[in-house]
Design an enzyme around this catalytic site. Structure first.
Site, mmCIF file in Angstrom:
data_model
loop_
_atom_site.group_PDB
_atom_site.id
_atom_site.type_symbol
_atom_site.label_atom_id
_atom_site.label_comp_id
_atom_site.label_asym_id
_atom_site.label_seq_id
_atom_site.Cartn_x
_atom_site.Cartn_y
_atom_site.Cartn_z
ATOM 1 N N TYR A 123 -56.899 -32.284 -55.299
ATOM 2 C CA TYR A 123 -55.587 -31.778 -54.860
ATOM 3 C C TYR A 123 -54.539 -32.008 -55.933
ATOM 4 C CZ TYR A 123 -58.176 -31.955 -50.489
ATOM 5 O OH TYR A 123 -59.145 -31.816 -49.536
ATOM 6 N N ASP A 238 -69.276 -30.369 -49.037
ATOM 7 C CA ASP A 238 -69.357 -31.826 -48.848
ATOM 8 C C ASP A 238 -69.048 -32.201 -47.402
ATOM 9 O OD1 ASP A 238 -69.841 -32.091 -51.572
ATOM 10 O OD2 ASP A 238 -67.767 -32.638 -52.072
#
Ligand code: FES
Ligand SMILES: [Fe+2]
Ligand SMILES: [Fe+2]
Lengths: 377, 86
Positions: A123, A238
């Site tokens: 991020y 994931d």
């Protein structure tokens, strides 16, 4: 009672429960009580990726073309995901490692949490590219009311479990007074808190990301913010592995394949588990409402997102032994989502070329002769 | 034809599935059924279905939790005629 980093008691990890038995001493994987966790470790590691490998530079141009309401959608989702991964990058370690009793599960928890830190770092990678100073975005995460409501709902189960584990490991069972408040600490009470905590984490991994994923992939469908979409695709892959692990833990308990006391607790607290999930569903729908408060985006609106949350919730609830709560939402309202959620085939050695993580870096860097126009080489 | 089996999904018509041509999920997609899936490789559980009768063989070991009576069509092929709910 107190935690030891190397429990000298000779114990047999094949007969220990997943949690709250003897603490793990030798990190050995030649024998496993629940070999699934060793397999999940291998799967997760085979998915290793680095945010820096993904070229997000074109997203900056796209971002500037977005409308104000689309920018709000994009940035708010990033903030929410940052919150989720901030929590997940530490909490499984802090809450679960002090009480885990199987080496393969201990290592799975560490692996899981480590991958959440990759998500967090991605991020920053995305935001650094969009803003010369992303501080304002990060700082808003602890101020923004919408995010705070969610943060509280997720962290409270972890915090409660952590606190009671600390009391157990420092005082043992019994009444403990802390700052004038009496806490009754028993092993069973902690198991209940653990059960609720895993249900809350399961709901997080199961649905809390999906409103945000849907927006990301809706942008990508319009060929916008595609660098970001590549990162989110890896994160989604994931998250599906993490989800499988929490589903396994819950199912091993409730079907009596681990600690018999946890089976009892799973029955006793079944309604609470259901409520935790449904609260997460409700909050995700409210999040969709918040995202689109100033306007929809092409290809997606609040009601489609809410339908998608219900659709996903059905699949997730059935996976842990509940009936599908949203009977009239059995078909996928956003079929294009699936192509972003498909995992690449990773049964081959990790060096093989079809693996996304080895390709991600080079995708956007190709230059066509036509891109150069009449530039003379 | 020894590899072709009849598969019934959600009480619908019998569909012919050749077990040598891809997974059960792929075969049912070819019959235009709307299938639930995410990973298509056995670890997410999104394709989970109920096996009411018949036998399947996994081509990839499933990592998602498979309860008794459940199958993951994305990583198995039929070994007999099947009756499933999806
Ligand atoms: S689609 Fe993921 S397990 Fe079948
Ligand atoms: Fe994550
Ligand atoms: Fe996760």
């Amino acid at each position: 009672m107190s935690y030891s980093t190397f429990n000298q008691e000779q114990n047999n990890p094949l007969t220990e429960p997943m949690f709250l038995g003897n603490s793990v001493n030798v990190a050995r994987y030649d024998q496993q009580k629940h070999s699934i966790f060793e397999k999940l470790i291998e799967k997760q590691i085979s998915f290793f990726w680095r945010p820096e490998e993904i070229d997000v530079s074109r997203d900056r141009i796209d971002f500037n073309k977005l409308t104000a309401s689309e920018k709000h959608v994009f940035i708010s989702n990033l903030k929410y995901q940052t919150l989720l991964d901030s929590i997940q990058g530490r909490s499984p370690n802090i809450a679960l490692l002090p009480i885990v009793s199987l080496p393969e599960l201990e290592t799975w928890i560490e692996t899981w949490s480590f991958f959440e830190t990759i998500h967090s770092r991605s991020y920053t990678h995305i935001l650094r590219n969009l803003f010369s100073d992303p501080s304002e975005v990060f700082e808003d995460i602890v101020i923004n009311e919408q995010i705070k409501i969610r943060a509280n709902d997720i962290s409270k189960y972890y915090d409660d479990l952590i606190f009671y584990t600390q009391l157990l490991q420092t005082h043992g069972e019994g009444d403990v007074v802390v700052e004038g408040k009496t806490h009754t600490v028993t092993q069973r009470e902690i198991k209940k808190k653990l059960f609720l905590c895993i249900n809350s984490v399961n709901a997080l991994e199961a649905i809390r990301f999906y409103v945000s994923f849907a927006c990301t992939f809706a942008f990508a469908e319009r060929e916008l913010m595609e660098g970001n979409a590549k990162i989110i695709k890896l994160i989604a892959r994931d998250e599906n592995v993490h989800l499988t692990s929490t589903q396994h833990i819950l199912n091993l308990w409730q079907y009596g394949e681990d600690d018999p006391e946890m089976k009892e607790i799973a029955e006793e607290l079944r309604d609470d588990a259901y409520e935790i999930f449904m609260t997460a569903v409700k909050q995700e729908k409210q999040w969709a409402h918040y995202l689109f408060k100033d306007g929809s985006m092409i290809g997606l609106n609040e009601s489609m997102l809410c339908q998608y949350v219900e659709y996903i919730a059905n699949l997730r609830m059935q996976a842990i032994g509940f009936d599908a709560p949203f009977e009239n939402q059995r078909s996928n309202p956003l079929p294009w989502m699936n192509k972003y959620l498909v995992s690449d085939n990773v049964q081959v050695a990790p060096q093989e070329s079809e693996i996304t993580s080895y390709l991600v870096g080079q995708i956007d860097s190709e230059v066509n002769a036509s891109d150069l126009g009449d530039f003379d080489l | 034809m020894a590899n072709t089996f009849k598969v019934t999904v959600n009480g619908g018509p019998e569909l012919a599935v050749d077990a040598t041509e891809g997974t059960l999920l792929e075969a049912l997609e070819k019959h235009q059924l709307e299938m639930h899936y995410h990973c298509r490789s056995g670890f997410c559980g999104a394709c989970r279905s109920t096996l009411k009768s018949g036998k399947v063989r996994y081509t990839t070991e499933p990592l998602a939790y498979v309860r008794k009576g459940d199958i993951l069509p994305c990583c198995c092929v039929p070994e007999s005629d099947l009756d499933i709910d999806h």
